[in-house]
Scaffold this motif. Structure first.
Motif, PDB file in Angstrom:
ATOM      1  N   ASN A  77       4.535 -13.920 -24.075  1.00 18.12           N
ATOM      2  CA  ASN A  77       5.665 -13.000 -24.246  1.00 18.12           C
ATOM      3  C   ASN A  77       6.962 -13.714 -24.602  1.00 18.12           C
ATOM      4  OD1 ASN A  77       3.965 -10.885 -23.545  1.00 18.12           O
ATOM      5  ND2 ASN A  77       4.457 -11.058 -21.385  1.00 18.12           N
ATOM      6  N   GLN A  78       6.920 -15.031 -24.725  1.00 20.75           N
ATOM      7  CA  GLN A  78       8.126 -15.801 -25.028  1.00 20.75           C
ATOM      8  C   GLN A  78       8.188 -16.157 -26.501  1.00 20.75           C
ATOM      9  OE1 GLN A  78       8.205 -19.199 -22.480  1.00 20.75           O
ATOM     10  NE2 GLN A  78       8.454 -18.015 -20.612  1.00 20.75           N
ATOM     11  N   GLN A  79       9.397 -16.463 -26.962  1.00 20.49           N
ATOM     12  CA  GLN A  79       9.571 -16.925 -28.331  1.00 20.49           C
ATOM     13  C   GLN A  79       9.055 -18.354 -28.440  1.00 20.49           C
ATOM     14  OE1 GLN A  79      13.619 -16.523 -29.516  1.00 20.49           O
ATOM     15  NE2 GLN A  79      13.582 -14.296 -29.493  1.00 20.49           N
TER      16      GLN A  79
END
Length: 39
Positions: free
Chosen positions: A12-14
């Motif tokens: 879910n992170q960049q």
């Protein structure tokens, strides 16, 4: 800063980009024996 459920999971992170610049001297003391005292 508010964190939602699941916001810290990697999926879910960049993307994270880490840049490293290795450094090494371009000369060594033995290149200049008359100028650099080595003890």
């Amino acid at each position: 800063m508010n964190f939602l459920d699941g916001s810290l999971y990697p999926e879910n992170q960049q993307p994270l980009i880490i840049t490293a610049a290795p450094y090494a001297p371009s000369w060594v003391p033995s290149d200049f024996p008359e100028d650099i005292p080595v003890t």
